[in-house]
Design a protein around this motif. Sequence first.
Motif, PDB file in Angstrom:
ATOM      1  N   ARG A  44      -2.857  -3.427   4.728  1.00  0.00           N
ATOM      2  CA  ARG A  44      -2.944  -3.674   3.559  1.00  0.00           C
ATOM      3  C   ARG A  44      -2.298  -4.746   2.641  1.00  0.00           C
ATOM      4  O   ARG A  44      -2.019  -5.374   1.685  1.00  0.00           O
ATOM      5  CB  ARG A  44      -2.546  -2.275   3.188  1.00  0.00           C
ATOM      6  N   ASN A  45      -1.379  -5.235   3.725  1.00  0.00           N
ATOM      7  CA  ASN A  45       0.056  -5.783   3.372  1.00  0.00           C
ATOM      8  C   ASN A  45      -0.907  -7.571   3.320  1.00  0.00           C
ATOM      9  O   ASN A  45      -0.212  -8.199   1.683  1.00  0.00           O
ATOM     10  CB  ASN A  45       0.936  -6.681   4.335  1.00  0.00           C
ATOM     11  N   LEU A  46      -1.702  -8.039   4.014  1.00  0.00           N
ATOM     12  CA  LEU A  46      -2.356  -9.102   3.701  1.00  0.00           C
ATOM     13  C   LEU A  46      -3.730  -8.859   2.729  1.00  0.00           C
ATOM     14  O   LEU A  46      -3.349  -9.965   1.382  1.00  0.00           O
ATOM     15  CB  LEU A  46      -3.380  -9.283   4.670  1.00  0.00           C
ATOM     16  N   LEU A  47      -4.324  -8.249   2.142  1.00  0.00           N
ATOM     17  CA  LEU A  47      -5.150  -7.664   1.071  1.00  0.00           C
ATOM     18  C   LEU A  47      -4.268  -7.457   0.132  1.00  0.00           C
ATOM     19  O   LEU A  47      -4.400  -8.567  -1.226  1.00  0.00           O
ATOM     20  CB  LEU A  47      -5.481  -6.209   1.225  1.00  0.00           C
ATOM     21  N   THR A  48      -3.087  -7.171   0.013  1.00  0.00           N
ATOM     22  CA  THR A  48      -2.083  -7.281  -1.574  1.00  0.00           C
ATOM     23  C   THR A  48      -1.423  -8.540  -1.817  1.00  0.00           C
ATOM     24  O   THR A  48      -1.660  -9.102  -2.359  1.00  0.00           O
ATOM     25  CB  THR A  48      -0.549  -6.446  -1.179  1.00  0.00           C
ATOM     26  N   ALA A  49      -1.121  -9.214  -0.605  1.00  0.00           N
ATOM     27  CA  ALA A  49      -0.827 -10.944  -1.017  1.00  0.00           C
ATOM     28  C   ALA A  49      -1.667 -11.848  -1.346  1.00  0.00           C
ATOM     29  O   ALA A  49      -1.658 -12.778  -1.967  1.00  0.00           O
ATOM     30  CB  ALA A  49      -0.188 -11.166   0.453  1.00  0.00           C
ATOM     31  N   ALA A  50      -2.788 -11.097  -0.822  1.00  0.00           N
ATOM     32  CA  ALA A  50      -3.929 -12.139  -1.173  1.00  0.00           C
ATOM     33  C   ALA A  50      -4.679 -11.498  -2.720  1.00  0.00           C
ATOM     34  O   ALA A  50      -5.602 -11.668  -3.244  1.00  0.00           O
ATOM     35  CB  ALA A  50      -5.192 -11.934  -0.333  1.00  0.00           C
ATOM     36  N   GLY A  51      -3.830 -11.114  -3.805  1.00  0.00           N
ATOM     37  CA  GLY A  51      -4.168 -10.673  -5.134  1.00  0.00           C
ATOM     38  C   GLY A  51      -5.772  -9.262  -5.053  1.00  0.00           C
ATOM     39  O   GLY A  51      -5.549  -8.996  -6.226  1.00  0.00           O
ATOM     40  N   PHE A  52      -5.130  -8.807  -3.906  1.00  0.00           N
ATOM     41  CA  PHE A  52      -6.480  -7.594  -4.352  1.00  0.00           C
ATOM     42  C   PHE A  52      -5.713  -6.738  -4.844  1.00  0.00           C
ATOM     43  O   PHE A  52      -4.240  -6.264  -4.587  1.00  0.00           O
ATOM     44  CB  PHE A  52      -6.402  -7.289  -2.583  1.00  0.00           C
ATOM     45  N   GLN A  53      -6.271  -5.681  -4.985  1.00  0.00           N
ATOM     46  CA  GLN A  53      -5.846  -4.411  -6.223  1.00  0.00           C
ATOM     47  C   GLN A  53      -5.960  -2.643  -5.428  1.00  0.00           C
ATOM     48  O   GLN A  53      -7.363  -3.331  -4.982  1.00  0.00           O
ATOM     49  CB  GLN A  53      -6.486  -3.748  -7.365  1.00  0.00           C
ATOM     50  N   ALA A  54      -5.536  -1.679  -4.737  1.00  0.00           N
ATOM     51  CA  ALA A  54      -5.608  -0.518  -4.640  1.00  0.00           C
ATOM     52  C   ALA A  54      -5.807   0.062  -3.423  1.00  0.00           C
ATOM     53  O   ALA A  54      -6.791  -0.254  -2.578  1.00  0.00           O
ATOM     54  CB  ALA A  54      -6.324   0.351  -5.036  1.00  0.00           C
TER      55      ALA A  54
END
Length: 270
Positions: free
Chosen positions: A242-252
């Motif tokens: 989840r941290n990787l996704l958020t850091a890459a600009g993904f939402q939710a």
Amino acid sequence: MTLGEALTVARGKIDRLDARLLLEYATGCTHTDLLARPETPVIAPAWAQYLAWVERRAAGEPLAYLVGEAEFRGRIFQVSPDVLIPRPETEVLIELALARMQGLERPRIVDLGTGSGIVAISLALECPQAEVLAVDLSPAALAVARTNAGRLGARVDFRAGSWFAPLAGERFDLIVSNPPYVAAGDPHLALNGLPFEPQMALTDGADGLACIRAIVADAASCLKPAGHLLFEHGYDQGEASRNLLTAAGFQAAFTHPDLAGIDRVSGAHL
């Protein structure tokens, strides 16, 4: 040698269910035959095959590799030591993907690291309006996947290469993946028949997140606006994913458990 005597030979060497299944594959008999006609003779070639399989199973070789096939979502897929054996927890990835494709007229989906093709083929068959692509680095794995697609009547565009390399300039509504996520040196790699499975499909040779990092880092460049990314991972990798996704600009960003309650799939959208 009879069917009943053959089962007795395997007693104490392998699990009784495994012994029964191997005998059925070797002789062509059914479970009903074993129960109703245990006195049926076993011909010499079938007996030799059965004995060889029992010894290999006793040495830890997975049953699916011995008989060359495994079941997934009610379908029979061919498998070989070039691909991972299908596991029921991967069904979570399928269900989440199908939910995100509802309402789309002709969604484009790509499966990264397709292996035997179970994810791509299942999606192609269960979402027939979709255009499904599948990528794998291993030519041997792609050969197995193409065979499975042909046998099951699935329309999938298979491509050889590493992750997004064969997809330059293309955009998708959904990216799915079951990448290698076991850390190098993890003791699980020595258990439950895993030494017989392709190590490049199990471990990234590092901390277990290397392939996930690579997929998350480049996914946005291959997604349509509001496109989704879903990937399977290890039991203790939900928060990191989840941290990787958020850091890459993904939402939710979210993590979804499998039926055993173990963190299994993480995802997010643009």
